[in-house]
Design a protein around this motif. Structure first.
Motif, PDB file in Angstrom:
ATOM      1  N   UNK A   1     -19.205  -6.269  -0.635  1.00  9.42           N
ATOM      2  CA  UNK A   1     -18.572  -7.275   0.234  1.00  9.42           C
ATOM      3  C   UNK A   1     -19.525  -7.629   1.377  1.00  9.42           C
ATOM      4  N   UNK A   2     -19.770  -8.897   1.604  1.00 10.38           N
ATOM      5  CA  UNK A   2     -20.606  -9.344   2.703  1.00 10.38           C
ATOM      6  C   UNK A   2     -19.729  -9.711   3.877  1.00 10.38           C
ATOM      7  N   UNK A   3     -20.382  -9.944   5.048  1.00  7.16           N
ATOM      8  CA  UNK A   3     -19.621 -10.320   6.239  1.00  7.16           C
ATOM      9  C   UNK A   3     -18.815 -11.582   5.994  1.00  7.16           C
ATOM     10  N   UNK A   4     -19.368 -12.499   5.179  1.00  8.69           N
ATOM     11  CA  UNK A   4     -18.656 -13.748   4.915  1.00  8.69           C
ATOM     12  C   UNK A   4     -17.419 -13.524   4.048  1.00  8.69           C
ATOM     13  N   UNK A   5     -17.362 -12.392   3.341  1.00  9.57           N
ATOM     14  CA  UNK A   5     -16.233 -12.106   2.471  1.00  9.57           C
ATOM     15  C   UNK A   5     -15.102 -11.364   3.190  1.00  9.57           C
ATOM     16  N   UNK A   6     -15.345 -10.873   4.385  1.00  7.80           N
ATOM     17  CA  UNK A   6     -14.365 -10.052   5.082  1.00  7.80           C
ATOM     18  C   UNK A   6     -13.160 -10.908   5.448  1.00  7.80           C
ATOM     19  N   UNK A   7     -11.949 -10.443   5.143  1.00 10.82           N
ATOM     20  CA  UNK A   7     -10.768 -11.270   5.405  1.00 10.82           C
ATOM     21  C   UNK A   7     -10.497 -11.457   6.888  1.00 10.82           C
ATOM     22  N   UNK A   8     -10.102 -12.664   7.232  1.00  8.38           N
ATOM     23  CA  UNK A   8      -9.639 -12.970   8.579  1.00  8.38           C
ATOM     24  C   UNK A   8      -8.262 -13.598   8.457  1.00  8.38           C
ATOM     25  N   UNK A   9      -7.504 -13.568   9.567  1.00  6.66           N
ATOM     26  CA  UNK A   9      -6.109 -13.995   9.524  1.00  6.66           C
ATOM     27  C   UNK A   9      -5.805 -14.956  10.671  1.00  6.66           C
ATOM     28  N   UNK A  10      -4.874 -15.870  10.463  1.00  2.00           N
ATOM     29  CA  UNK A  10      -4.555 -16.847  11.499  1.00  2.00           C
ATOM     30  C   UNK A  10      -3.612 -16.337  12.575  1.00  2.00           C
ATOM     31  N   UNK A  11      -2.977 -15.176  12.379  1.00  2.52           N
ATOM     32  CA  UNK A  11      -2.069 -14.659  13.401  1.00  2.52           C
ATOM     33  C   UNK A  11      -1.834 -13.176  13.170  1.00  2.52           C
ATOM     34  N   UNK A  12      -1.333 -12.514  14.201  1.00  5.91           N
ATOM     35  CA  UNK A  12      -1.033 -11.086  14.099  1.00  5.91           C
ATOM     36  C   UNK A  12       0.053 -10.837  13.056  1.00  5.91           C
ATOM     37  N   UNK A  13       1.103 -11.628  13.075  1.00 10.17           N
ATOM     38  CA  UNK A  13       2.199 -11.446  12.108  1.00 10.17           C
ATOM     39  C   UNK A  13       1.721 -11.625  10.674  1.00 10.17           C
ATOM     40  N   UNK A  14       0.813 -12.578  10.465  1.00 12.52           N
ATOM     41  CA  UNK A  14       0.261 -12.786   9.125  1.00 12.52           C
ATOM     42  C   UNK A  14      -0.531 -11.571   8.676  1.00 12.52           C
ATOM     43  N   UNK A  15      -1.311 -11.003   9.590  1.00  9.70           N
ATOM     44  CA  UNK A  15      -2.099  -9.815   9.259  1.00  9.70           C
ATOM     45  C   UNK A  15      -1.186  -8.662   8.852  1.00  9.70           C
ATOM     46  N   UNK A  16      -0.140  -8.426   9.639  1.00 12.19           N
ATOM     47  CA  UNK A  16       0.795  -7.348   9.307  1.00 12.19           C
ATOM     48  C   UNK A  16       1.437  -7.598   7.949  1.00 12.19           C
ATOM     49  N   UNK A  17       1.817  -8.834   7.672  1.00 13.82           N
ATOM     50  CA  UNK A  17       2.429  -9.165   6.388  1.00 13.82           C
ATOM     51  C   UNK A  17       1.465  -8.908   5.236  1.00 13.82           C
ATOM     52  N   UNK A  18       0.185  -9.232   5.430  1.00 10.74           N
ATOM     53  CA  UNK A  18      -0.803  -8.998   4.383  1.00 10.74           C
ATOM     54  C   UNK A  18      -0.987  -7.507   4.117  1.00 10.74           C
ATOM     55  N   UNK A  19      -1.009  -6.716   5.187  1.00  6.88           N
ATOM     56  CA  UNK A  19      -1.143  -5.267   5.020  1.00  6.88           C
ATOM     57  C   UNK A  19       0.077  -4.708   4.299  1.00  6.88           C
ATOM     58  N   UNK A  20       1.261  -5.134   4.709  1.00  7.63           N
ATOM     59  CA  UNK A  20       2.485  -4.650   4.052  1.00  7.63           C
ATOM     60  C   UNK A  20       2.496  -4.978   2.562  1.00  7.63           C
ATOM     61  N   UNK A  21       1.938  -6.129   2.211  1.00  4.07           N
ATOM     62  CA  UNK A  21       1.916  -6.566   0.806  1.00  4.07           C
ATOM     63  C   UNK A  21       0.798  -5.920   0.005  1.00  4.07           C
ATOM     64  N   UNK A  22      -0.064  -5.134   0.658  1.00  2.64           N
ATOM     65  CA  UNK A  22      -1.188  -4.522  -0.040  1.00  2.64           C
ATOM     66  C   UNK A  22      -2.297  -5.496  -0.365  1.00  2.64           C
ATOM     67  N   UNK A  23      -2.363  -6.622   0.375  1.00  2.56           N
ATOM     68  CA  UNK A  23      -3.365  -7.647   0.080  1.00  2.56           C
ATOM     69  C   UNK A  23      -4.764  -7.260   0.538  1.00  2.56           C
ATOM     70  N   UNK A  24      -4.875  -6.303   1.459  1.00  5.00           N
ATOM     71  CA  UNK A  24      -6.188  -5.926   1.995  1.00  5.00           C
ATOM     72  C   UNK A  24      -6.657  -4.561   1.524  1.00  5.00           C
ATOM     73  N   UNK A  25      -5.794  -3.851   0.788  1.00  2.00           N
ATOM     74  CA  UNK A  25      -6.148  -2.503   0.358  1.00  2.00           C
ATOM     75  C   UNK A  25      -4.960  -1.848  -0.313  1.00  2.00           C
TER      76      UNK A  25
END
Length: 276
Positions: A1-25
């Motif tokens: 994974x390169x720096x350009x591939x690292x996920x970024x999120x538009x809001x804190x709530x979106x980030x939490x939702x992605x983590x809860x869904x297992x989208x980042x790991x």
């Protein structure tokens, strides 16, 4: 994974939702906190007229440690017991915001540690006294601001070494902190950061804003008004890089152990922003 591939999120709530869904790991329901602890500090540097106290909640997930600063004495005694042996998914729904932030930070430190592959640049801190290391960190943090001399910086979370470094750069500042008070130089510390944001050219903001709920309004203001937002983060050091390009311009991340815990050499991890 390169720096350009690292996920970024538009809001804190979106980030939490992605983590809860297992989208980042891995599914956070399968990730359990083995150790929970608090770190308390009182300090008064030589030559400084005032001192301060810190208290930080930290959670261990495998090799990672996630942290969230709290107001000294505000964390209930039962909070550590709630965390030990609990899975991350459960802690992301905990009634205490610092627990939720520390759990999110621990998870993201586990899946997206501060490495070059994830966009981080390690910057060494020298061995020395707490003041020596604080000033070295401050110089690194302030170096992430791209501003001409004479510009005004909103500083949220007053650290005298940061104010000193801004002065050395010829930058003006508006100090803000929920505790109020005055700076080392007798300047009044405002308590309404968002109210002062409109008269500032850039924002320099502590990760503590994640734990007290003031981060998202500041991030939204920076994004809406095209202001630089540089984060210096012991709290949420692995969380805040996820907002690069979405209101956050750069991050100086400092996971546990923090510079003030010993006199040896250390490092901070810089995410200088730019195109993602």
């Amino acid at each position: 994974m390169t720096a350009l591939d690292v996920p970024v999120c538009p809001s804190y709530d979106t980030l939490v939702a992605q983590v809860r869904a297992g989208a980042l790991g891995p599914d956070p329901a399968t990730q359990r906190i083995a150790v929970a602890f608090t770190t308390r500090q009182a300090v008064r540097h030589d030559g400084r007229g005032t001192g301060y106290r810190n208290e930080v909640l930290s959670l261990c997930l495998a090799e990672a440690v996630g942290s969230c600063a709290v107001e000294p004495g505000s964390l209930p005694d039962g909070a550590l017991d709630d965390c030990v042996g609990a899975d991350v998914a459960r802690l992301l729904e905990h009634p205490l915001a610092p627990v939720r932030v520390a759990a999110l930070d621990a998870y993201l430190m586990h899946v997206l540690p501060h490495t070059p592959e994830h966009g981080a640049l390690a910057v060494p801190l020298p061995a020395g006294s707490s003041l020596v290391k604080s000033r070295a960190r401050a110089k690194t943090v302030v170096g992430l601001l791209d501003l001409p001399a004479g510009a005004t910086v909103l500083v949220v979370g007053v650290v005298n070494s940061l104010l000193e470094a801004l002065r050395a750069r010829g930058l003006r500042y508006v100090p803000c902190d929920l505790k109020g008070g005055t700076t080392e130089w007798g300047e009044p510390v405002l308590t309404d950061a968002l109210g002062a944001a409109g008269r500032c050219d850039a924002f320099l903001v502590s990760g503590m804003t994640l734990g007290n709920g003031t981060f998202e309004p500041l991030r939204g203001h920076a994004l809406a008004h095209g202001r630089q937002l540089v984060m210096f983060a012991q709290t949420g050091s692995a969380v805040l890089p996820r907002f690069l390009g979405h209101g956050v311009s750069a991050v100086c991340a400092e996971p546990y152990p923090f510079f003030w815990l010993d006199g040896g050499p250390g490092a901070v991890h810089c995410y200088p922003g730019g195109e993602r």
